[in-house]
Motif scaffolding. Structure first.
Motif, PDB file in Angstrom:
ATOM      1  N   MET A   1     -94.234  89.445  71.380  1.00 12.18           N
ATOM      2  CA  MET A   1     -93.023  90.092  71.908  1.00 12.18           C
ATOM      3  C   MET A   1     -93.272  90.389  73.401  1.00 12.18           C
ATOM      4  SD  MET A   1     -92.047  93.256  69.053  1.00 12.18           S
ATOM      5  CE  MET A   1     -93.812  93.762  68.762  1.00 12.18           C
ATOM      6  N   TYR A   2     -94.259  90.534  73.894  1.00 11.29           N
ATOM      7  CA  TYR A   2     -94.585  90.922  75.272  1.00 11.29           C
ATOM      8  C   TYR A   2     -94.238  89.630  75.912  1.00 11.29           C
ATOM      9  CZ  TYR A   2     -97.189  93.103  79.226  1.00 11.29           C
ATOM     10  OH  TYR A   2     -97.360  93.800  80.361  1.00 11.29           O
ATOM     11  N   SER A   3     -94.718  88.464  75.354  1.00 15.71           N
ATOM     12  CA  SER A   3     -94.548  87.104  76.207  1.00 15.71           C
ATOM     13  C   SER A   3     -92.914  86.787  76.110  1.00 15.71           C
ATOM     14  CB  SER A   3     -95.241  86.071  75.275  1.00 15.71           C
ATOM     15  OG  SER A   3     -96.649  86.202  75.384  1.00 15.71           O
ATOM     16  N   LYS A   4     -92.292  87.232  74.980  1.00 17.57           N
ATOM     17  CA  LYS A   4     -90.776  86.651  75.168  1.00 17.57           C
ATOM     18  C   LYS A   4     -90.121  87.490  76.137  1.00 17.57           C
ATOM     19  CE  LYS A   4     -90.716  84.583  70.345  1.00 17.57           C
ATOM     20  NZ  LYS A   4     -90.138  84.697  68.831  1.00 17.57           N
TER      21      LYS A   4
ATOM     22  N   LEU B   1     -82.702  90.557  72.214  1.00 20.15           N
ATOM     23  CA  LEU B   1     -84.430  90.336  71.556  1.00 20.15           C
ATOM     24  C   LEU B   1     -84.708  91.933  70.906  1.00 20.15           C
ATOM     25  CD1 LEU B   1     -86.485  88.637  74.101  1.00 20.15           C
ATOM     26  CD2 LEU B   1     -86.203  88.069  71.634  1.00 20.15           C
ATOM     27  N   LEU B   2     -84.597  93.013  71.981  1.00 20.27           N
ATOM     28  CA  LEU B   2     -84.942  94.276  71.704  1.00 20.27           C
ATOM     29  C   LEU B   2     -84.164  94.554  70.423  1.00 20.27           C
ATOM     30  CD1 LEU B   2     -85.384  95.789  75.061  1.00 20.27           C
ATOM     31  CD2 LEU B   2     -87.222  95.184  73.640  1.00 20.27           C
ATOM     32  N   ALA B   3     -83.036  94.594  70.404  1.00 20.16           N
ATOM     33  CA  ALA B   3     -82.106  94.897  69.346  1.00 20.16           C
ATOM     34  C   ALA B   3     -82.542  94.302  67.742  1.00 20.16           C
ATOM     35  CB  ALA B   3     -80.764  94.559  69.512  1.00 20.16           C
ATOM     36  N   GLU B   4     -82.946  93.053  67.871  1.00 16.03           N
ATOM     37  CA  GLU B   4     -83.420  92.382  66.654  1.00 16.03           C
ATOM     38  C   GLU B   4     -84.482  92.933  66.486  1.00 16.03           C
ATOM     39  OE1 GLU B   4     -84.926  87.936  65.524  1.00 16.03           O
ATOM     40  OE2 GLU B   4     -83.999  88.195  67.336  1.00 16.03           O
ATOM     41  N   TRP B   5     -85.513  93.123  67.317  1.00 19.28           N
ATOM     42  CA  TRP B   5     -86.850  93.596  66.690  1.00 19.28           C
ATOM     43  C   TRP B   5     -86.589  95.002  66.257  1.00 19.28           C
ATOM     44  CZ3 TRP B   5     -89.330  91.609  71.885  1.00 19.28           C
ATOM     45  CH2 TRP B   5     -89.488  90.180  71.809  1.00 19.28           C
ATOM     46  N   LEU B   6     -85.966  95.830  66.758  1.00 26.25           N
ATOM     47  CA  LEU B   6     -85.875  97.308  66.346  1.00 26.25           C
ATOM     48  C   LEU B   6     -84.996  97.076  65.069  1.00 26.25           C
ATOM     49  CD1 LEU B   6     -84.795  98.751  69.995  1.00 26.25           C
ATOM     50  CD2 LEU B   6     -86.831  99.561  68.643  1.00 26.25           C
ATOM     51  N   GLU B   7     -84.164  96.395  64.787  1.00 27.87           N
ATOM     52  CA  GLU B   7     -83.436  96.376  63.562  1.00 27.87           C
ATOM     53  C   GLU B   7     -84.307  95.949  62.462  1.00 27.87           C
ATOM     54  OE1 GLU B   7     -78.860  95.296  62.466  1.00 27.87           O
ATOM     55  OE2 GLU B   7     -80.000  93.996  63.607  1.00 27.87           O
TER      56      GLU B   7
ATOM     57  N   CYS C   1     -95.286  97.903  73.732  1.00 24.53           N
ATOM     58  CA  CYS C   1     -96.070  98.776  73.142  1.00 24.53           C
ATOM     59  C   CYS C   1     -95.262  99.856  72.198  1.00 24.53           C
ATOM     60  CB  CYS C   1     -96.864  99.707  74.145  1.00 24.53           C
ATOM     61  SG  CYS C   1     -97.998  99.057  75.316  1.00 24.53           S
ATOM     62  N   ILE C   2     -94.114 100.186  72.390  1.00 23.87           N
ATOM     63  CA  ILE C   2     -93.592 101.058  71.898  1.00 23.87           C
ATOM     64  C   ILE C   2     -92.976 100.204  70.447  1.00 23.87           C
ATOM     65  CG2 ILE C   2     -91.100 102.113  71.326  1.00 23.87           C
ATOM     66  CD1 ILE C   2     -93.166 103.550  73.109  1.00 23.87           C
ATOM     67  N   LEU C   3     -92.502  98.874  70.424  1.00 20.53           N
ATOM     68  CA  LEU C   3     -92.301  98.249  69.388  1.00 20.53           C
ATOM     69  C   LEU C   3     -93.420  97.937  68.416  1.00 20.53           C
ATOM     70  CD1 LEU C   3     -89.744  95.800  71.200  1.00 20.53           C
ATOM     71  CD2 LEU C   3     -89.275  96.921  69.070  1.00 20.53           C
ATOM     72  N   ASP C   4     -94.560  97.664  68.920  1.00 22.02           N
ATOM     73  CA  ASP C   4     -95.775  97.390  68.060  1.00 22.02           C
ATOM     74  C   ASP C   4     -96.359  98.473  67.367  1.00 22.02           C
ATOM     75  OD1 ASP C   4     -97.869  95.436  67.386  1.00 22.02           O
ATOM     76  OD2 ASP C   4     -99.222  96.651  68.281  1.00 22.02           O
TER      77      ASP C   4
ATOM     78  N   PRO D   1     -85.267 112.442  64.538  1.00 21.86           N
ATOM     79  CA  PRO D   1     -84.986 111.251  64.845  1.00 21.86           C
ATOM     80  C   PRO D   1     -85.993 110.902  65.939  1.00 21.86           C
ATOM     81  CG  PRO D   1     -83.176 112.557  65.729  1.00 21.86           C
ATOM     82  CD  PRO D   1     -84.145 113.529  64.833  1.00 21.86           C
ATOM     83  N   ILE D   2     -86.075 109.666  66.050  1.00 19.14           N
ATOM     84  CA  ILE D   2     -86.630 108.828  67.130  1.00 19.14           C
ATOM     85  C   ILE D   2     -85.551 108.114  67.851  1.00 19.14           C
ATOM     86  CG2 ILE D   2     -88.550 107.293  68.017  1.00 19.14           C
ATOM     87  CD1 ILE D   2     -90.150 108.241  65.587  1.00 19.14           C
ATOM     88  N   TYR D   3     -85.339 107.942  69.261  1.00 15.09           N
ATOM     89  CA  TYR D   3     -84.440 107.192  69.764  1.00 15.09           C
ATOM     90  C   TYR D   3     -85.024 106.336  70.834  1.00 15.09           C
ATOM     91  CZ  TYR D   3     -81.306 110.978  68.485  1.00 15.09           C
ATOM     92  OH  TYR D   3     -80.172 111.880  67.520  1.00 15.09           O
ATOM     93  N   LEU D   4     -84.468 105.241  71.035  1.00 19.45           N
ATOM     94  CA  LEU D   4     -85.177 104.334  72.175  1.00 19.45           C
ATOM     95  C   LEU D   4     -83.929 103.927  72.741  1.00 19.45           C
ATOM     96  CD1 LEU D   4     -87.418 102.700  73.481  1.00 19.45           C
ATOM     97  CD2 LEU D   4     -86.908 100.680  71.907  1.00 19.45           C
TER      98      LEU D   4
END
Length: 383
Positions: free
Chosen positions: A11-14, A38-44, A119-122, A135-138
């Protein structure tokens, strides 16, 4: 069945691979659409509900607001998707490839602030979602490095009221509770083009030299106006950052441009600065009239200082991080976000690496960041 996200490193690399430069120069300015997608896909994939805002003022720019959990309050983790521009000649590696050397992650935006998102996504893949009571928001914004357009657009339509906002700027994981404001101005002086032998014509470089004389008086005035000892630079500053003018030594210069950067302390009202600025430049404006033009490069960014009424939550963050709160000279989106909730800057890496060639994030920050943010999530959203 939800798709599994890539590893932290992937994820970091992308994120580094995707260029998302914001610049006042339209030649270098880029859309942030790809990084938002990219971020939207991973969070979803994790289970977040996704809302992508198209910023109407600039159709190439987008915000992302993701939410997991329900109820009132909660935690908002915030960061910007854009980076500054770069000089490839000064980089030892490809700015758009994550390069690991001596336990350091190199790449454009590695510390400011794509490392925070990785870091947050992982971390979120390891959080027990069932335990979330709030709730947690990003929030991922556009154009923080220039106009702050993204965060201002978000606040225009936001209805959320979190208990705490963490802005993941590189603070060495030290909680930052205040910073200076920022004003950037473009000053243009005009002249009469002609042969250098014609001494009667107005030279814009000479006129800029005269203007700088008055600007230096303003610089001294704002430095002496107010002090706040808790800042490393305990006074307001003015920097001459860019100047351009002329074509050749045998030509009278018809156009000169200067960019200045002003950093005001929280106790220095913008209105007072404006009065000082206009008063000190009045003599040269009267003398030269339309030969001098002054514009804001972007709207002024207010200073920020957390309210004393949030001392309890600050103490908790100090306990979690094992670091004492402090203040910094740079500015951030906290200038705006604090209007909806107590806001603290807290993120991996050093600000000294931001906006630099060979930008890097030290590997040691990754584990620490995830551990601290996990504890903050548990404190805010699990209780």
């Amino acid at each position: 069945m939800k798709k599994k996200n890539p590893s932290f490193l992937e994820m970091y690399s992308k994120l580094i691979n995707v260029s998302s430069i914001s610049s006042e120069n339209p030649v270098f300015d880029q859309s942030n659409k790809k990084i938002i997608e990219l971020l939207a896909e991973w969070l979803e994939n994790i289970g977040f509900k996704i809302n992508i805002q198209k910023i109407q003022k600039n159709k190439k720019k987008f915000n992302l607001i993701a939410k997991i959990g329900s109820g009132e309050g909660g935690l908002l983790l915030s960061g910007h998707s854009d980076t500054v521009n770069y000089n490839e000649k000064l980089w030892k590696s490809n700015p758009f490839e994550l390069t690991i050397v001596n336990n350091k992650f190199y790449g454009l935006g590695a510390v400011d602030m794509k490392g925070f998102f990785a870091c947050i996504l992982d971390l979120m893949t390891k959080i027990e979602i069932k335990k979330i009571k709030k709730p947690i928001y990003l929030l991922v914004t556009a154009d923080e490095e220039t106009s702050m357009l993204g965060v201002k657009f978000f606040l225009k339509f936001s209805t959320i009221s979190p208990d705490l906002i963490i802005v993941g700027e590189p603070t060495n994981l030290v909680p930052i509770v205040g910073h200076k404001g920022n004003i950037t101005k473009k000053i243009i002086t005009l002249g009469n083009s002609g042969h250098s032998s014609d001494s009667e014509k107005i030279n814009s470089i000479n006129l800029m030299h005269e203007t700088i004389f008055y600007l230096l008086k303003i610089k001294k005035k704002i430095k002496d106006f107010v002090f706040q000892k808790k800042f490393k630079v305990p006074y307001s500053t003015m920097n001459f950052g860019y100047i351009k003018g002329g074509h050749s030594s045998n030509t009278i210069c018809e156009f000169c441009e200067l960019h200045i950067d002003i950093r005001l302390l929280p106790k220095f009202p913008y209105k007072i600065f404006n009065e000082i600025f206009n008063e000190y430049l009045l003599p040269i404006k009267k003398k030269w009239g339309g030969y001098i033009k002054i514009h804001n490069l972007h709207p002024p960014i207010p200073s920020y200082e957390i309210s004393i009424k949030h001392e309890k939550i600050i103490k908790t963050i100090e306990k979690i991080t094992k670091e004492k709160k402090t203040v910094v000279n740079y500015c951030s989106e906290a200038s705006y976000l604090h209007k909806i909730a107590p806001t603290i800057l807290l993120g991996p890496g050093s600000i000294k690496q931001a906006h630099q060639p060979n930008e890097f994030l030290e590997l040691s920050y990754v584990k620490k960041t995830k551990k601290i943010i996990k504890k903050i999530i548990e404190f805010i959203c699990f209780l």
